[in-house]
Design an enzyme around this catalytic site. Structure first.
Site, mmCIF file in Angstrom:
data_model
loop_
_atom_site.group_PDB
_atom_site.id
_atom_site.type_symbol
_atom_site.label_atom_id
_atom_site.label_comp_id
_atom_site.label_asym_id
_atom_site.label_seq_id
_atom_site.Cartn_x
_atom_site.Cartn_y
_atom_site.Cartn_z
ATOM 1 N N ASP A 1 7.879 -7.265 4.229
ATOM 2 C CA ASP A 1 7.884 -7.963 2.942
ATOM 3 C C ASP A 1 6.656 -8.868 2.841
ATOM 4 O O ASP A 1 6.420 -9.718 3.723
ATOM 5 C CB ASP A 1 9.178 -8.805 2.850
ATOM 6 C CG ASP A 1 9.421 -9.334 1.440
ATOM 7 O OD1 ASP A 1 8.440 -9.625 0.732
ATOM 8 O OD2 ASP A 1 10.591 -9.460 1.068
ATOM 9 N N GLY B 1 0.803 -1.235 0.000
ATOM 10 C CA GLY B 1 0.000 0.000 0.000
ATOM 11 C C GLY B 1 0.826 1.270 0.000
ATOM 12 O O GLY B 1 0.263 2.363 0.068
ATOM 13 N N TYR C 1 4.672 -10.941 -16.461
ATOM 14 C CA TYR C 1 3.888 -10.091 -15.546
ATOM 15 C C TYR C 1 2.418 -10.518 -15.563
ATOM 16 O O TYR C 1 1.809 -10.742 -14.514
ATOM 17 C CB TYR C 1 4.033 -8.612 -15.947
ATOM 18 C CG TYR C 1 3.067 -7.703 -15.232
ATOM 19 C CD1 TYR C 1 3.197 -7.463 -13.862
ATOM 20 C CD2 TYR C 1 2.012 -7.086 -15.904
ATOM 21 C CE1 TYR C 1 2.296 -6.630 -13.193
ATOM 22 C CE2 TYR C 1 1.119 -6.252 -15.254
ATOM 23 C CZ TYR C 1 1.267 -6.029 -13.901
ATOM 24 O OH TYR C 1 0.376 -5.207 -13.239
ATOM 25 N N PHE D 1 1.888 3.727 -5.744
ATOM 26 C CA PHE D 1 1.025 4.712 -6.402
ATOM 27 C C PHE D 1 -0.452 4.505 -6.053
ATOM 28 O O PHE D 1 -1.109 5.370 -5.456
ATOM 29 C CB PHE D 1 1.281 4.591 -7.914
ATOM 30 C CG PHE D 1 0.349 5.317 -8.816
ATOM 31 C CD1 PHE D 1 -0.143 6.578 -8.497
ATOM 32 C CD2 PHE D 1 -0.025 4.738 -10.031
ATOM 33 C CE1 PHE D 1 -0.992 7.252 -9.357
ATOM 34 C CE2 PHE D 1 -0.864 5.404 -10.900
ATOM 35 C CZ PHE D 1 -1.357 6.648 -10.558
ATOM 36 N N ILE D 2 -0.974 3.331 -6.381
ATOM 37 C CA ILE D 2 -2.411 3.107 -6.212
ATOM 38 C C ILE D 2 -2.744 2.857 -4.736
ATOM 39 O O ILE D 2 -3.741 3.347 -4.203
ATOM 40 C CB ILE D 2 -2.881 1.929 -7.095
ATOM 41 C CG1 ILE D 2 -2.571 2.230 -8.565
ATOM 42 C CG2 ILE D 2 -4.367 1.665 -6.906
ATOM 43 C CD1 ILE D 2 -2.808 1.070 -9.518
ATOM 44 N N GLY D 3 -1.856 2.096 -4.058
ATOM 45 C CA GLY D 3 -2.099 1.767 -2.650
ATOM 46 C C GLY D 3 -2.135 3.011 -1.783
ATOM 47 O O GLY D 3 -3.037 3.164 -0.944
ATOM 48 N N LYS E 1 0.060 -12.033 -12.556
ATOM 49 C CA LYS E 1 -1.178 -11.382 -12.095
ATOM 50 C C LYS E 1 -2.336 -12.385 -12.129
ATOM 51 O O LYS E 1 -3.188 -12.394 -11.244
ATOM 52 C CB LYS E 1 -1.513 -10.150 -12.942
ATOM 53 C CG LYS E 1 -0.535 -9.007 -12.831
ATOM 54 C CD LYS E 1 -0.265 -8.535 -11.429
ATOM 55 C CE LYS E 1 -1.398 -7.792 -10.800
ATOM 56 N NZ LYS E 1 -1.027 -7.296 -9.426
ATOM 57 N N ASN F 1 -4.404 0.812 -17.792
ATOM 58 C CA ASN F 1 -3.234 1.637 -17.435
ATOM 59 C C ASN F 1 -3.654 2.779 -16.507
ATOM 60 O O ASN F 1 -4.405 3.660 -16.926
ATOM 61 C CB ASN F 1 -2.610 2.258 -18.698
ATOM 62 C CG ASN F 1 -1.738 1.286 -19.439
ATOM 63 O OD1 ASN F 1 -2.144 0.169 -19.702
ATOM 64 N ND2 ASN F 1 -0.538 1.706 -19.770
HETATM 65 N N1 LIG Z 1 -0.386 1.224 -12.318
HETATM 66 C C1 LIG Z 1 -1.021 0.511 -13.244
HETATM 67 O O1 LIG Z 1 -1.227 0.976 -14.376
HETATM 68 C C2 LIG Z 1 -1.568 -0.854 -12.912
HETATM 69 C C3 LIG Z 1 -2.337 -1.509 -13.888
HETATM 70 C C4 LIG Z 1 -2.821 -2.777 -13.605
HETATM 71 C C5 LIG Z 1 -2.571 -3.368 -12.381
HETATM 72 N N2 LIG Z 1 -1.817 -2.710 -11.453
HETATM 73 C C6 LIG Z 1 -1.541 -3.398 -10.185
HETATM 74 O O2 LIG Z 1 -1.818 -2.526 -9.107
HETATM 75 C C7 LIG Z 1 -0.915 -2.795 -8.030
HETATM 76 C C8 LIG Z 1 -0.271 -1.504 -7.574
HETATM 77 O O3 LIG Z 1 0.421 -0.924 -8.682
HETATM 78 P P1 LIG Z 1 1.085 0.516 -8.586
HETATM 79 O O4 LIG Z 1 0.943 1.145 -9.915
HETATM 80 O O5 LIG Z 1 0.600 1.223 -7.381
HETATM 81 O O6 LIG Z 1 2.599 0.096 -8.444
HETATM 82 P P2 LIG Z 1 3.735 0.622 -7.447
HETATM 83 O O7 LIG Z 1 4.993 0.062 -7.941
HETATM 84 O O8 LIG Z 1 3.629 2.101 -7.267
HETATM 85 O O9 LIG Z 1 3.313 -0.062 -6.069
HETATM 86 C C9 LIG Z 1 3.627 -1.388 -5.752
HETATM 87 C C10 LIG Z 1 4.063 -1.402 -4.306
HETATM 88 O O10 LIG Z 1 4.358 -2.756 -3.953
HETATM 89 C C11 LIG Z 1 5.490 -2.704 -3.101
HETATM 90 N N3 LIG Z 1 6.140 -4.003 -3.071
HETATM 91 C C12 LIG Z 1 6.885 -4.603 -4.051
HETATM 92 N N4 LIG Z 1 7.342 -5.778 -3.602
HETATM 93 C C13 LIG Z 1 6.880 -5.933 -2.332
HETATM 94 C C14 LIG Z 1 7.034 -6.950 -1.350
HETATM 95 N N5 LIG Z 1 7.766 -8.052 -1.584
HETATM 96 N N6 LIG Z 1 6.433 -6.759 -0.164
HETATM 97 C C15 LIG Z 1 5.705 -5.638 0.101
HETATM 98 N N7 LIG Z 1 5.538 -4.649 -0.789
HETATM 99 C C16 LIG Z 1 6.116 -4.800 -1.995
HETATM 100 C C17 LIG Z 1 6.378 -1.635 -3.713
HETATM 101 O O11 LIG Z 1 7.364 -1.155 -2.803
HETATM 102 C C18 LIG Z 1 5.346 -0.588 -4.080
HETATM 103 O O12 LIG Z 1 5.167 0.352 -3.032
HETATM 104 C C19 LIG Z 1 0.079 -3.832 -8.558
HETATM 105 O O13 LIG Z 1 -0.287 -5.082 -8.067
HETATM 106 C C20 LIG Z 1 -0.080 -3.773 -10.052
HETATM 107 O O14 LIG Z 1 0.194 -5.028 -10.647
HETATM 108 C C21 LIG Z 1 -1.299 -1.474 -11.698
#
Ligand SMILES: NC(=O)c1ccc[n+]([C@@H]2O[C@H](COP(=O)([O-])OP(=O)(O)OC[C@H]3O[C@@H](n4cnc5c(N)ncnc54)[C@H](O)[C@@H]3O)[C@@H](O)[C@H]2O)c1
Length: 382
Positions: free
Chosen positions: A61, A8, A187, A11-13, A191, A216
């Site tokens: 983690d 969390g 990837y 970006f999205i979290g 997912k 996206n």
């Molecule tokens: N941004 C997009 O366009 C998009 C599109 C489709 C799906 N998603 C999914 O949404 C989710 C969030 O994406 P986002 O864009 O916020 O990406 P992001 O990279 O900003 O966030 C991912 C977070 O996961 C954390 N992380 C990575 N490995 C970890 C681990 N082992 N333990 C704990 N935390 C860990 C990272 O530090 C990061 O803060 C992802 O699962 C991604 O696959 C994103």
């Protein structure tokens, strides 16, 4: 509710955590704060800073059961965001992507066992990558699902997928949740594994589950450092520095861009669903935008010339067209007016202009492409 958000801090979290906290929930973020996304000093990460004092932060983690189990035990709902997110990077860092994305989901699945009666919902951030190329229509054979495009075909300039039956031309269709799931990248495969692991475990334990297949996602808060993903962040920073943008293929692949505010809206509303309900839903804007339109929209928002070169290069794992069918989402939550791409781009550019330096360098982006080229996964002319 006490809400645990694994991954969390990204970006999205972080945007979802902030909204849930403002809505009065007690939010705990557990994140490893991966330096590829946050930089070496997490205190300088914009999303870390945004989480604010009302959100509890645990640097942990997702793959570590001893860290996750006690956190899950205390939660009323769990959101799972943790993942490596670079489609191209996943094609050569295969073990890393499988380890983070699949093992993280597996640890959550096992942690659910100890807390099956207390949890009201598990919400997964899945991706449209699970569809691969998605569904198309052939004039002769109706709806078909082409497999991934071969390097041989793409090298010859045949960018569009062809009918698996007659090899004829196809028209892309918006992806429905019921479409075949044929990911074309590691990837996407991870997912899909996350979806299935958490769906099966939640079903086994009787825990309501929601998986959102995002298109996206873009907007304020997206990582400006990560050269492996985030086309709008990468392109806008290159354009702002007057560096030429390398536009892949013939510039006409399409993507469906959905603003972070729209994603947060549905993430928060996942808690409103009836307790008995488990669902998998697309979230996008429902509009496909070409790469050339992306560059032009960003250049207009930045007030610079659109300096781009259609390179004819292509990455293994990339799909040609993406667009979400949103009818199931609308049936569940009602219709919504999504943020228009051109307005959202202005919002993103405005936010980027207010960030301190330390974003992406053209050098880091070119290095990310060199890594793919060295792995034999970037084809086409330069
Ligand atoms: N941004 C997009 O366009 C998009 C599109 C489709 C799906 N998603 C999914 O949404 C989710 C969030 O994406 P986002 O864009 O916020 O990406 P992001 O990279 O900003 O966030 C991912 C977070 O996961 C954390 N992380 C990575 N490995 C970890 C681990 N082992 N333990 C704990 N935390 C860990 C990272 O530090 C990061 O803060 C992802 O699962 C991604 O696959 C994103």
């Amino acid at each position: 509710m006490k809400i645990l958000m694994i991954g969390g801090g990204g970006f999205i979290g972080s945007a979802t955590a902030q909204a849930l906290s403002e809505a009065g929930h007690d939010v705990v973020v557990a994140d490893i704060f991966d330096p590829q996304i946050h930089g070496a000093d997490i205190r300088k990460s914009p999303t870390f800073q945004k989480l604010g004092k009302d959100v509890e932060i645990q640097v942990a983690d997702a793959r570590d059961p001893s860290a996750m189990e006690p956190l899950v035990r205390q939660a009323d709902a769990v959101y799972f965001f943790a993942a490596g997110t670079g489609t191209g990077q996943s094609m050569y860092q295969v073990r890393r992507y499988c380890d983070v994305n699949v093992m993280g989901a597996a640890v959550l699945a096992e942690s659910l066992a100890a807390h099956r009666d207390g949890l009201k919902r598990v919400v997964l951030s899945s991706s449209r990558a699970v569809y691969g190329e998605g569904a198309y229509q052939c004039a002769a054979h109706g709806n078909v699902t082409p497999a991934g495009r071969t390097a041989e075909r793409i090298s010859a300039g045949n960018w569009e997928p062809s009918c698996p039956i007659c090899k004829g031309a196809l028209r892309p269709l918006a992806s429905k949740e019921t479409d075949a799931l044929l990911p074309t990248s590691i990837y996407g495969t991870t997912k899909l594994a996350q979806e299935q692991i958490l769906f099966q475990s939640c079903q086994g334990f009787g825990i309501p589950f929601v998986a959102y297949r995002y298109q996206n996602v873009y907007g304020p808060g997206q990582s400006l450092r990560n050269p492996y993903t985030g086309i709008l962040s990468i392109f806008s920073q290159l354009l702002a520095k007057r560096e030429e943008v390398n536009v892949f293929e013939d510039g006409l692949p399409t993507r469906d861009f959905v603003h972070i505010a729209d994603i947060v809206h549905y993430n928060v509303r996942a808690l409103e669903l009836p307790p008995s309900e488990s669902v998998i839903l697309n979230v996008g804007s429902g509009r496909g935008v070409t790469l050339i339109e992306v560059v032009k929209a960003l250049a207009a928002a930045l007030g610079v010339d659109a300096g781009y070169r259609i390179s004819g290069e292509f990455r293994a794992g990339d799909i040609r067209h993406a667009c979400a069918d949103l009818s199931a989402l609308a049936a569940k939550f009602g219709a919504r007016k999504f943020i228009r791409f051109e307005d959202g781009v202005r919002d993103l550019v405005d936010w980027i202009s207010r960030q301190e330096s330390g974003g992406l360098s053209g050098l880091a982006y070119r290095k990310s492409l060199d890594e793919m080229r060295e792995a034999g996964l970037l084809g086409g002319s330069r």
